[in-house]
Design an enzyme around this catalytic site. Sequence first.
Site, PDB file in Angstrom:
ATOM      1  CB  THR A   1       0.534   1.844  -8.507  1.00 36.62           C
ATOM      2  OG1 THR A   1      -0.425   0.795  -8.706  1.00 36.62           O
ATOM      3  CG2 THR A   1       0.754   2.601  -9.811  1.00 36.62           C
TER       4      THR A   1
ATOM      5  CE  LYS B   1      -4.925  -2.796 -10.364  1.00 38.94           C
ATOM      6  NZ  LYS B   1      -4.808  -2.458  -8.956  1.00 38.94           N
TER       7      LYS B   1
ATOM      8  N   GLY C   1      -3.053  -0.494  -0.597  1.00 41.33           N
ATOM      9  CA  GLY C   1      -3.045  -1.636  -1.497  1.00 41.33           C
ATOM     10  C   GLY C   1      -2.488  -1.252  -2.848  1.00 41.33           C
ATOM     11  CB  CYS C   2      -4.193  -0.890  -6.076  1.00 39.64           C
ATOM     12  SG  CYS C   2      -4.995  -2.519  -5.926  1.00 39.64           S
ATOM     13  CB  VAL C   3      -2.566   3.951  -3.933  1.00 39.97           C
ATOM     14  CG1 VAL C   3      -1.680   5.192  -3.837  1.00 39.97           C
ATOM     15  CG2 VAL C   3      -3.906   4.298  -4.566  1.00 39.97           C
TER      16      VAL C   3
END
Lengths: 249, 249, 249, 249
Positions: free
Chosen positions: C195, C157, C190-192
Amino acid sequence: MGFSGGLPAGRLLVGDTGAVYPWNDAIPPDDIARYLAAGYGDSFSGDEFRAISAGTSPALIVVDMTLAFVDGRWPTGHSQTGWPAVDANARLLAEVRRLGYPVYFTKMYEDPTHSAAPSQKGRWKTVGRRLPDPDLPPGDVIVDELAPKPGELVVCKHHKPSGFFGTELAALLVYDKVDTVVVTGMTTSGCVRATAVDAFQYNFDVVIPFECVADRSQISHKVNLLDLHMKYADVAPLDHVIDWLNSLH
Amino acid sequence: MGFSGGLPAGRLLVGDTGAVYPWNDAIPPDDIARYLAAGYGDSFSGDEFRAISAGTSPALIVVDMTLAFVDGRWPTGHSQTGWPAVDANARLLAEVRRLGYPVYFTKMYEDPTHSAAPSQKGRWKTVGRRLPDPDLPPGDVIVDELAPKPGELVVCKHHKPSGFFGTELAALLVYDKVDTVVVTGMTTSGCVRATAVDAFQYNFDVVIPFECVADRSQISHKVNLLDLHMKYADVAPLDHVIDWLNSLH
Amino acid sequence: MGFSGGLPAGRLLVGDTGAVYPWNDAIPPDDIARYLAAGYGDSFSGDEFRAISAGTSPALIVVDMTLAFVDGRWPTGHSQTGWPAVDANARLLAEVRRLGYPVYFTKMYEDPTHSAAPSQKGRWKTVGRRLPDPDLPPGDVIVDELAPKPGELVVCKHHKPSGFFGTELAALLVYDKVDTVVVTGMTTSGCVRATAVDAFQYNFDVVIPFECVADRSQISHKVNLLDLHMKYADVAPLDHVIDWLNSLH
Amino acid sequence: MGFSGGLPAGRLLVGDTGAVYPWNDAIPPDDIARYLAAGYGDSFSGDEFRAISAGTSPALIVVDMTLAFVDGRWPTGHSQTGWPAVDANARLLAEVRRLGYPVYFTKMYEDPTHSAAPSQKGRWKTVGRRLPDPDLPPGDVIVDELAPKPGELVVCKHHKPSGFFGTELAALLVYDKVDTVVVTGMTTSGCVRATAVDAFQYNFDVVIPFECVADRSQISHKVNLLDLHMKYADVAPLDHVIDWLNSLH
């Protein structure tokens, strides 16, 4: 058509001064006239190269100048056009580095020994692609003559033509406050074109020094440069691009 | 591998059976041989059209078949190639609708009277573009012969060539569980090519029935179709595309 | 407001049967009532978990389950919530692999020893971020318990939260004809979340088994799961997700 | 580094001077301490608002300040928080216009009477969404108090939360040579957050004046602002944002 503006008769793109675009010997004058009648190609005067019209914060994107594309020992390689393009890029790189503008490279994968899964390879029409000689080193390596210096980033494209598709390139250009990209490399009709079109779509100005791009097919090379020049980019001689870069400094 | 370099003599892409790709009269045999030597173009047998290799859930994307591109009364129009492409698209549309596959159209703006800001127009090399005759109706309107039916979506591209760039098209295709796109419209070297390349980059299979695409420049039309066929798409006669669509059903 | 439809009084999201969403102890009932009054959150019956509403071709995306996020020896690590999430993911992975659905992992960079340039690090508000102990191994490595098997792809990423931003993930999902993504990993807020939101925007159905996601902040964890469940995804117990995956087979 | 773990006792984010972030009364101190221990949140001194750290070429993005979100007569509306946010945005807009920085608005569709197809609506968890009173005018109209002036562009999001997803917004910002975006509007936990995260991912600096954003859920509002401030943006009082904009001029 009733087209009444446009060019003086008989002065299409190149004139008595000898300015020569790469497509000059390949494009029927009627095709160029039809572009100009529709208002494409900006203000050609007809007897000289079109001036570069771009921003003031340029960067260089060198597309896929890897052994596998440059060197004829690889089945995808084009030594007859690739190596001269290496020389032209080396000259441009030296100027860009001296002037301190950002440089980005693209290639396929971070790891040149990468064995891509089918979903990573995608939908290429290359079912019968020959494998390189197993005695050769990995081909997805930028040629030594153009090797990135520390701080010059390599953007990996994951088997896609555009340097922007599925990569962080747009975000890198935003970070570096770039407004204009000089796009070079291989191949003109493949990864260079796709990268230039995406740069145009993101509203960067695009400049292509024609000695710095190359292709396996001469007709594809020439027609793609014409397409780009008529619509999306300034295709110009390397000398002009270097003069223009120096003029910004 | 058994590949010994190049095609059997005299059998380049078209054979005695008379199969004729649009680029056949324009591309030097050496250029095609160089593509094939590098493994591009899949498995040409040389004496017939290449079979379509694609998925099972197709959709049709009709690119920019608007008055401004089709009709010669507009400066960007091409009545000599645009209207025949309208006829071919009408035939294809009737089949796709009968078979029940999704149809999407693209054009520039939702509102055809749109007066774009400079930042919306972007970096086109069309400084000298002629304005259409002020007595004409708005040109960014899909021609009546191909008018969208209820439920067929029109994707607006905001002055960009690719139907995917800055639009919801990829998300629409995901929603409709499409795996293959048939791309048609105008112009071959502009919005059709950019849309086809992006579809390829998203890993959709791409099929282009060559009678359904058109351009102002014949050489650009032909070379772009060859580029696409060698790398990113199956370029095929409309008859073959219709047969293939029926075979899926 | 005049809201008259909706839930029976006093039965917000969890009922006498003991179904418990992670946010139940943290969200004031008024806040949930306001979501439901606006028509968010689909058809809660109030006394059980909401049924999973999704497609039939799922894939699993495991976000950033690396040593640096899971393990408390790294300054970004969260051993108290990370390791239990590893166990839940291991159970889910075993089921998904047994059923034969595609699995993708994300992490930051292909090379875990990567030294990112400022333009690659981007605009994170982490000026004062502590460096990990120099005696530790590289942290951007997926934990052994969840190590990818051959054929399971790792998407890098480049220091961005969303697994889709600047990556080939959307194209991989198109290639694999996926219509639904199960998103797990770290961190929830954050990233979850990034996404899951992008998957939703691409029109994939999104399912989040709540035991399989974790965060350093419990309030961020809970509120982000509520946000996702009200608008973009089905947040559900792992048992339900496994039952649903088996029901598709 | 000299960082010894955590903040000085009793000085979490707000101090004796009375600086108050919106999340102060909602976030357990342990959660904030865990963020700071991991190096998120930049250099809080603990007794004042964090200084704005951003670029020098800002633009304002006003997200979805439409009747349907602001006004309680629509089921998605929030008159209690929406109208005060209108007032704060009106003050900010006046300053930004006076200083001459670009302004963009987002909303759902160009045509507010748009009847979206299922594929355009996407995967929202709003099956049971109430329709607005049929006597009301279309709701997807920016409120009069914030009506765009000529030259201020409205970006249409096609039913997606992020102002960047499937839109031309990134390209417009590149054209206007913007390096920093001030993001305001509704809702904090929905379209504002998604837009701010994408701006961050494109490497724009992001600034959020907290009086100018609003949400239906107070806990979602507060936690999303904390998430953004810890990782992706500077959340600051409107007064500070206006001072900072003036300081750039």
